[in-house]
Each structure stands twice: as structure tokens, then as C-alpha cells.
Design an enzyme around this catalytic site. Structure first.
Site, mmCIF file in Angstrom:
data_model
loop_
_atom_site.group_PDB
_atom_site.id
_atom_site.type_symbol
_atom_site.label_atom_id
_atom_site.label_comp_id
_atom_site.label_asym_id
_atom_site.label_seq_id
_atom_site.Cartn_x
_atom_site.Cartn_y
_atom_site.Cartn_z
ATOM 1 N N ASP A 140 0.789 -1.234 0.000
ATOM 2 C CA ASP A 140 0.000 0.000 0.000
ATOM 3 C C ASP A 140 0.824 1.288 0.000
ATOM 4 O O ASP A 140 0.263 2.369 -0.034
ATOM 5 C CB ASP A 140 -0.972 0.032 1.202
ATOM 6 N N ARG B 86 -4.172 5.179 6.347
ATOM 7 C CA ARG B 86 -4.667 4.770 5.033
ATOM 8 C C ARG B 86 -5.930 5.526 4.676
ATOM 9 O O ARG B 86 -6.522 6.227 5.485
ATOM 10 C CB ARG B 86 -4.939 3.259 5.072
ATOM 11 N N TYR C 293 1.268 -3.329 11.018
ATOM 12 C CA TYR C 293 2.222 -4.404 10.744
ATOM 13 C C TYR C 293 2.876 -4.833 12.038
ATOM 14 O O TYR C 293 3.280 -3.975 12.835
ATOM 15 C CB TYR C 293 3.366 -3.904 9.865
ATOM 16 N N PRO D 169 8.175 -5.782 4.449
ATOM 17 C CA PRO D 169 7.377 -4.638 3.992
ATOM 18 C C PRO D 169 7.753 -3.330 4.685
ATOM 19 O O PRO D 169 7.193 -2.286 4.368
ATOM 20 C CB PRO D 169 5.943 -5.039 4.360
HETATM 21 C C1 LIG Z 1 -0.804 -12.375 0.336
HETATM 22 C C2 LIG Z 1 0.152 -11.228 0.145
HETATM 23 C C3 LIG Z 1 0.187 -10.266 1.123
HETATM 24 C C4 LIG Z 1 1.056 -9.191 0.979
HETATM 25 N N1 LIG Z 1 1.058 -8.254 1.948
HETATM 26 C C5 LIG Z 1 1.873 -7.184 1.818
HETATM 27 C C6 LIG Z 1 1.873 -6.179 2.771
HETATM 28 O O1 LIG Z 1 1.150 -6.252 3.748
HETATM 29 N N2 LIG Z 1 2.692 -5.104 2.574
HETATM 30 C C7 LIG Z 1 3.527 -5.018 1.502
HETATM 31 O O2 LIG Z 1 4.267 -4.043 1.352
HETATM 32 N N3 LIG Z 1 3.552 -5.968 0.595
HETATM 33 C C8 LIG Z 1 2.740 -7.050 0.707
HETATM 34 N N4 LIG Z 1 2.760 -8.015 -0.224
HETATM 35 C C9 LIG Z 1 3.755 -7.903 -1.317
HETATM 36 C C10 LIG Z 1 3.315 -6.965 -2.379
HETATM 37 O O3 LIG Z 1 2.007 -7.288 -2.747
HETATM 38 C C11 LIG Z 1 4.295 -7.099 -3.515
HETATM 39 O O4 LIG Z 1 5.584 -6.667 -3.096
HETATM 40 C C12 LIG Z 1 3.962 -6.305 -4.736
HETATM 41 O O5 LIG Z 1 2.630 -6.485 -5.075
HETATM 42 C C13 LIG Z 1 4.879 -6.766 -5.858
HETATM 43 O O6 LIG Z 1 4.257 -6.758 -7.069
HETATM 44 P P1 LIG Z 1 4.460 -7.907 -8.143
HETATM 45 O O7 LIG Z 1 3.619 -7.511 -9.282
HETATM 46 O O8 LIG Z 1 5.891 -8.143 -8.366
HETATM 47 O O9 LIG Z 1 3.924 -9.254 -7.484
HETATM 48 P P2 LIG Z 1 2.465 -9.646 -7.020
HETATM 49 O O10 LIG Z 1 1.726 -8.489 -6.517
HETATM 50 O O11 LIG Z 1 2.631 -10.817 -6.111
HETATM 51 O O12 LIG Z 1 1.731 -10.103 -8.353
HETATM 52 C C14 LIG Z 1 1.984 -11.339 -8.969
HETATM 53 C C15 LIG Z 1 0.797 -11.688 -9.857
HETATM 54 O O13 LIG Z 1 1.129 -12.868 -10.594
HETATM 55 C C16 LIG Z 1 0.044 -13.762 -10.556
HETATM 56 N N5 LIG Z 1 0.594 -15.111 -10.700
HETATM 57 C C17 LIG Z 1 1.342 -15.806 -9.840
HETATM 58 N N6 LIG Z 1 1.692 -16.988 -10.357
HETATM 59 C C18 LIG Z 1 1.135 -17.047 -11.578
HETATM 60 C C19 LIG Z 1 1.127 -18.031 -12.596
HETATM 61 N N7 LIG Z 1 1.771 -19.192 -12.459
HETATM 62 N N8 LIG Z 1 0.452 -17.770 -13.729
HETATM 63 C C20 LIG Z 1 -0.215 -16.602 -13.901
HETATM 64 N N9 LIG Z 1 -0.242 -15.641 -12.956
HETATM 65 C C21 LIG Z 1 0.429 -15.861 -11.809
HETATM 66 C C22 LIG Z 1 -0.615 -13.504 -9.214
HETATM 67 O O14 LIG Z 1 -1.973 -13.931 -9.242
HETATM 68 C C23 LIG Z 1 -0.459 -12.007 -9.070
HETATM 69 O O15 LIG Z 1 -1.554 -11.317 -9.606
HETATM 70 C C24 LIG Z 1 1.910 -9.106 -0.137
HETATM 71 C C25 LIG Z 1 1.868 -10.083 -1.113
HETATM 72 C C26 LIG Z 1 1.002 -11.141 -0.987
HETATM 73 C C27 LIG Z 1 0.958 -12.177 -2.070
#
Ligand SMILES: Cc1cc2nc3c(=O)[nH]c(=O)nc-3n(C[C@H](O)[C@H](O)[C@H](O)COP(=O)(O)OP(=O)(O)OC[C@H]3O[C@@H](n4cnc5c(N)ncnc54)[C@H](O)[C@@H]3O)c2cc1C
Length: 606
Positions: free
Chosen positions: A52, A240, A248, A327
Site C-alpha cells: 500500500d 490509510r 504491521y 514490507p
Molecule cells: C498475500 C500477500 C500479502 C502481501 N502483503 C503485503 C503487505 O502487507 N505489505 C507489503 O508491502 N507488501 C505485501 N505483499 C507484497 C506486495 O504485494 C508485492 O511486493 C507487490 O505487489 C509486488 O508486485 P508484483 O507484481 O511483483 O507481485 P504480485 O503483486 O505478487 O503479483 C503477482 C501476480 O502474478 C500472478 N501469478 C502468480 N503466479 C502465476 C502463474 N503461475 N500464472 C499466472 N499468474 C500468476 C498472481 O496472481 C499475481 O496477480 C503481499 C503479497 C502477498 C501475495
């Protein structure tokens, strides 16, 4: 029953994973008119929770500031709490949340990940690109034919996609041949695993409890970012949108690991138990969710960086797929989006046939170094945050002053403003002295200039959008000085020679300007007597392209841009990359320095 025929298709770029990194990538490519598809295994987008925090550099970079600021809360102040003599906690200090004096937006904004993703989704919809949901890749192969890999028009990556929600009888599989594949599929990246890319770093995992709520509380700093060190643990509170807060807390293994299996047991810790942990740390202040816990998670994360970010410059990983960390520094979403944009503009140039593959190698060299720095920072900051506070009983604990100073010292890094890329084909470190305030390899800092045609004050960063064009900033000096005028005219003559970069890399058949470069002129002078028509036409391709380093009519800003950027009266040429980073600087009478810079990665159009 007839066996359904497996459909086959070609695409320039296939993005796997539609989180912040994947959406940033797909949206940037769609904006560059690259043929892009994006798939995600989720049936629906994230609606609440997860990351966030958006840092100052991300706010100023992508043209999303207006909507972000409208929907989010701004975090300007951080408060530091430590144990009090009466057994609870007390305020020890307050400080700016962001210590980055050159930030255009010197604050963070906080908004849930789903809302941030919506900004990109809406933009993509307008460009005709939708996320293909309930879709996963099941196989991926890169051609072994070196000729095919070197041919920028080839589609050497073959991916099998499987649809998880198609009616029976319909083909579930599709074979996609892509020029490039970007794996933005999160911390457990399938793409990364297919190529056996190791995650290097600490193998231990840290467990974070996270709660979103609208609180009833007497905690005085609930609308500030609050970093609380107590004798019962550490808690981070982030204000927020819509009166909410994010809480956290780092959890201890004993509370969450099942001793029989040695694995995380989510049955042992739910939102109520987490709330108890937070309340113990916040004592004597109360914390009551008024409308229940709106979102919660147990977030299990290690501090690791992928050993490689690319395979043969055809398959890439970005975002959480290549770096994971706590985070606390608020970097997850920012780092992921910034990786994705750094990669997207480079791919866009390759797809257009405008750049050599050497440009793509700078994605890994730039972003992996950043990720390693991030992990080092996270380790140091986490140790301080999670360490026991300094008390009479614990003389080795973390001193409040030391913790706050560290928080401030690294403001340049956590804000994203101080990110620095080392010399490479995309960053030439020559001629720094020509514009000593513009650090080569860092982002172009904001400043306001007056548009010559109508005296309209403009923020220079708004003229440098994050797209796929290079911006050439021509600091002409004082054009009314005959000597300087001669120097500028000679520079223009040199830049117009057939062998200069501007003509070498012109796109045949395009007669409305040069699509690879945007020339912006910044002159010394006063708006009242300024005549923009005196400039050679190259420097005023449109009336809106000429600016003066002068104050606005209220004299409240402007007029010191040359000084701030360290540009002397003899002027300067500055090449700004599509992502807003300074790629090269040259004196006006050394246009060949820019020729050499662009020749190191640019390609002549076929
Ligand atoms: C459950 C959870 C809770 C989190 N809580 C926090 C928090 O409290 N604070 C914080 O700062 N960060 C948190 N994060 C981390 C934060 O969301 C990420 O650092 C940030 O979103 C990174 O972005 P990204 O696009 O690299 O990865 P992500 O946001 O993880 O996006 C990855 C995407 O890929 C998709 N995906 C995965 N595997 C496959 C596949 N095999 N085929 C097709 N699609 C796939 C997923 O559905 C997702 O939409 C959390 C992450 C998760 C998963």
C-alpha cells in the site's frame, strides 16, 4: 469425440502475472503501441490489502500523481515510540516521513494495491488491452537457434497457456510464440523456477502479521506513520484512505510455527491473536477495530535476490519474482513497478527495431544492483526495527536516536529519489562537470521554467513523461549574447549533419518530427522581452518547446534553474532516457559525445 485443435498465436510480448509489476509493464508497452498480452491465474483482481505504500519517486514518475493523490492519504510525518518508565510506550520524536529534499512530492502516499492496479487497468482498457484471467502457463521454451535469437523480428519463446475456466469441449490450451516474455508472477514465480534461477540470500523466513481496520484509539499518532518499539515487540502503523490504518507486526516463530511439523501453521494465529500482539505493543493506548478487521494476512517473506533477471535477453523476471524483502521499507510495490518500467521501455525500443540487444542487458545490471542495495538496507533496518529497545535492563538494545537517524539517513534510498544507475551503454559518465547539479545515472530533478510563448510556468518533469522517447534538453545559455548565439547555431549545424544521431536514427517515412527524440529548449532570459522566433527551427519544432529560466509573474518560483542544475553560461546538452534518468551530458560544442552515446545501443531503422 474430436480432439480440440490447440490454437496458435504470435505476440510481441507476453506478460505473466498481473500484479503491480505486470500491469506497469503491460500498460507501458501498450502505451508504446507494442502488441502485448497479459495473463494472470487469479479469476479476479486484488480487491483489498497487500502492498500500500507509494514512494516519492514513483509518484513523480508515471503521470499517475493526480489520481494517486486524489484517492490516497499523504504521509508526511513519522513518529517514534519507545518504552516508557511506567511500563508502556511514549513518544520520543517526530520527523519528516521523507528525507529527500529534491523530491517533487516530499511525502509517501498510502493506498491499497487493488486501487493502484486499477489505475493501470483503466489505462490499459482505453488502449484495448485486458488482463486474461484464470490463465496459467504450463510450459515455456526458448529457441536454441542463435540466429533466431539475434533476429529482433523473430518469436523465439514458446509458451503453452492453459485456461482454467473454459467450458468443456472448448480448447483449454493455446500455444503462444512471443518475441519476449516477462515473468511478473510474484515471489513464488513459476517463470523463475522454469529456468532454475536461484534466489540468493538468507534462507530464513520472517513472518509478518498485517491488519487493516478503521480504529477507535487514543494513540496520538494514528494519522502519522508510527514506528513503535516496545518491550513486547515492534509495530508499524501506517495511515490509510477512508479513515483506515494498516498495522504491521513481526511475529515470533514460536507463535506461528507448529513444533511438530516445523512449518507455518495459520491455525495458530488469526486476526484476533494478531490484534492482541499489536495491543500489547501499543499499551497503554487502546486499539479497537470499529468495523471489524477489513483485511488481514500472514505475510511470510525472506530477504533474497534472484541470481539472474534475464535469460538470453528474451525472458525476464521483474518485481517480487526477483527480489523479496520485508514490507517495512515500503518498497515492494515501488521496486516492482520501477523494475517493470525500466524493462518496458527497453523492450519497446527493441520491438520497434530501434535498439540493439545490449540495451536489454542494462535491465539486469541496473535493477539487480538496486535490488541488492534494497536487501542490504532491509536487513539493516529490520534488525534495528525488530531489535529490543534500549532500556536499563537491556543495555545492548536499539537506541531511539540511532533508529530515527538511520530512518532519515536512508531517506534518499527509500524515497527512490537517490536511485543511481552505474555507467553502461545506457549511462555515459562523461562531462558531469558541464551540468554538475544533474547527476548522470540519476533521475532528472524537478524545477519550474516559464514557457516562452505564453509565460505559463511548467514543471520540467511534466515535459519528460515516462514513455519510450529520449528527451534532448538544450540549455542554450543567453541567446542574446552574440558569442553564445554563434555557439548554439554551430551546435545546431552539427546536430543536423547526416551523420549526427538525430539524422542517423530518424525513422524513414516519418515526416512529422522524430519519434525517437523530443527536443526541449531551455534558455536564459526574461519573459517580457523574449523572442522565441530568433531560435533556429530545430530548437522550436513547436511553439510549446521553448522555455526560459525566469521567475513567474508573482516572483514566487523559477529563475534559478541553471544554477540549480549547475549549468554555466556556455550551456549544455542533456539526454534524458525514457524513464526520466540522465543518460548523457555534453557541452554544446561536442555533439559527437551524444553521437557516441546513442551509437552504443541505438540501431538505424531498416
Ligand atoms: C498475500 C500477500 C500479502 C502481501 N502483503 C503485503 C503487505 O502487507 N505489505 C507489503 O508491502 N507488501 C505485501 N505483499 C507484497 C506486495 O504485494 C508485492 O511486493 C507487490 O505487489 C509486488 O508486485 P508484483 O507484481 O511483483 O507481485 P504480485 O503483486 O505478487 O503479483 C503477482 C501476480 O502474478 C500472478 N501469478 C502468480 N503466479 C502465476 C502463474 N503461475 N500464472 C499466472 N499468474 C500468476 C498472481 O496472481 C499475481 O496477480 C503481499 C503479497 C502477498 C501475495
Amino acid at each position: 469425440m474430436p480432439v480440440p485443435v490447440v490454437p496458435y498465436s504470435e505476440v510481441d510480448v507476453l506478460v505473466i502475472g498481473a500484479g503491480p509489476a505486470g500491469l506497469m509493464c503491460a500498460n507501458a508497452l501498450a502505451n508504446a503501441r507494442v502488441n502485448v498480452r497479459v495473463v494472470d491465474k487469479r479469476a479476479v483482481k486484488v480487491a483489498a490489502g497487500q502492498a500500500d505504500g507509494i514512494s516519492p519517486r514513483t509518484i513523480e514518475s508515471y503521470g499517475i500523481a493526480e489520481r494517486l493523490i486524489r484517492e490516497s492519504v499523504q504521509v508526511h510525518q513519522a513518529a517514534f515510540y519507545n518504552p516508557s518508565s511506567s511500563g508502556g510506550i511514549e513518544l520520543t520524536s517526530r520527523a519528516p516521513d521523507v528525507t529527500a529534499p529534491s523530491a517533487r512530492y516530499p511525502f509517501e502516499v498510502a493506498l491499497h494495491q487493488g486501487a493502484i492496479e486499477s489505475i493501470f487497468l483503466d489505462s490499459m482498457t482505453a488502449l484495448g488491452v485486458e488482463v486474461e484471467r484464470s490463465t496459467v502457463p504450463t510450459s515455456i521454451e526458448i529457441s536454441k537457434d542463435e540466429n533466431e535469437l539475434m533476429d529482433s523480428a523473430s518469436h523465439p519463446v514458446r509458451v503453452t497457456l492453459q485456461r482454467l475456466d473454459v467450458p468443456e469441449g472448448q480448447p483449454q490450451e493455446e500455444i503462444v510464440h512471443a518475441k519476449y516474455v516477462v515473468g511478473t508472477d510474484g515471489a513464488h514465480s513459476w517463470v523463475r523456477k522454469q529456468f532454475d534461477i536461484a534466489m540468493e540470500g538468507e534462507q530464513s523466513e520472517f513472518i509478518w502479521g498485517v491488519l487493516d481496520m478503521v480504529p477507535d484509539t487514543d494513540f496520538p499518532d494514528v494519522r502519522n506513520k508510527s514506528l513503535v518499539h516496545s518491550n513486547h515487540g515492534s509495530v508499524l502503523l501506517v495511515p490509510r484512505e477512508q479513515d483506515r490504518i494498516r498495522v504491521y507486526m513481526q511475529l515470533e516463530d514460536k507463535d506461528i510455527i507448529n513444533p511438530a511439523t516445523g512449518r507455518v501453521d495459520k491455525e495458530r494465529m488469526g486476526p484476533e491473536e494478531m490484534l492482541d500482539v499489536a495491543r500489547r505493543s501499543l499499551y497503554p493506548y487502546k486499539l479497537i477495530p470499529t468495523t471489524g478487521i477489513l483485511w488481514w494476512t500472514l505475510y511470510i517473506i525472506g530477504q533474497r535476490v534472484a541470481s539472474r533477471f534475464s535469460i538470453k535477453n528474451r525472458v525476464f523476471i521483474a518485481g517480487d519474482a526477483c527480489h523479496t524483502h520485508s514490507p517495512k521499507a515500503g518498497q515492494g510495490m515501488n521496486a516492482s513497478m520501477n523494475d517493470a518500467h525500466n524493462l518496458a521501455w527497453k523492450i519497446a525500443l527493441l520491438v520497434r527495431g530501434w535498439a540493439e540487444p545490449s540495451l536489454l542487458s542494462t535491465y539486469e545490471s541496473e535493477r539487480r544492483k538496486y535490488a541488492l542495495d534494497l536487501i542490504s538496507f532491509d536487513k539493516m533496518f529490520s534488525t534495528l526495527f525488530s531489535g529490543k529497545p534500549l532500556t536499563e535492563e537491556n543495555s545492548h538494545g536499539v537506541a531511539p536516536e540511532h533508529f530515527m537517524k538511520t530512518f532519515q539517513k536512508f531517506g534518499g534510498f527509500t524515497s527512490g529519489i537517490g536511485v543511481h544507475y552505474n555507467p553502461s551503454v545506457a549511462v555515459s559518465d562523461r562531462n558531469q562537470e558541464v551540468a554538475s547539479g544533474l547527476v548522470i545515472g540519476e533521475r532528472f530533478p524537478p524545477y519550474k521554467f516559464i514557457r516562452a510563448a505564453d509565460a505559463w510556468p511548467f514543471e520540467i518533469q511534466d515535459l519528460l513523461p515516462s514513455d519510450f522517447r529520449f528527451k534532448l534538453l538544450v540549455f542554450t545559455g543567453d541567446f542574446s549574447d552574440p558569442l553564445q548565439q554563434a555557439r548554439v547555431k554551430s551546435m545546431v549545424a552539427n546536430i543536423q549533419k547526416p551523420e549526427s544521431f538525430l539524422n542517423r536514427y530518424a525513422t524513414p517515412g516519418k515526416n512529422s518530427g522524430n519519434p525517437r527524440f523530443d527536443i526541449i529548449t531551455i534558455s536564459k532570459g526574461q519573459k517580457e522581452g523574449f523572442d522565441l522566433l530568433q531560435f533556429p527551427t530545430l530548437l522550436r519544432s513547436h511553439w510549446s518547446k521553448v522555455f526560459i529560466d525566469d521567475t513567474d509573474f508573482t516572483s514566487s518560483f523559477g529563475g534559478r534553474g541553471y544554477l540549480y542544475y549547475g549549468v554555466g553560461p556556455e550551456g549544455a546538452l542533456v539526454a534524458v532516457r525514457p524513464d526520466g534518468y540522465i543518460g548523457a551530458i555534453a557541452p554544446l560544442d561536442h555533439v559527437e559525445e551524444l553521437d557516441a552515446y546513442f551509437a552504443s545501443f541505438m540501431k538505424i531503422s531498416a
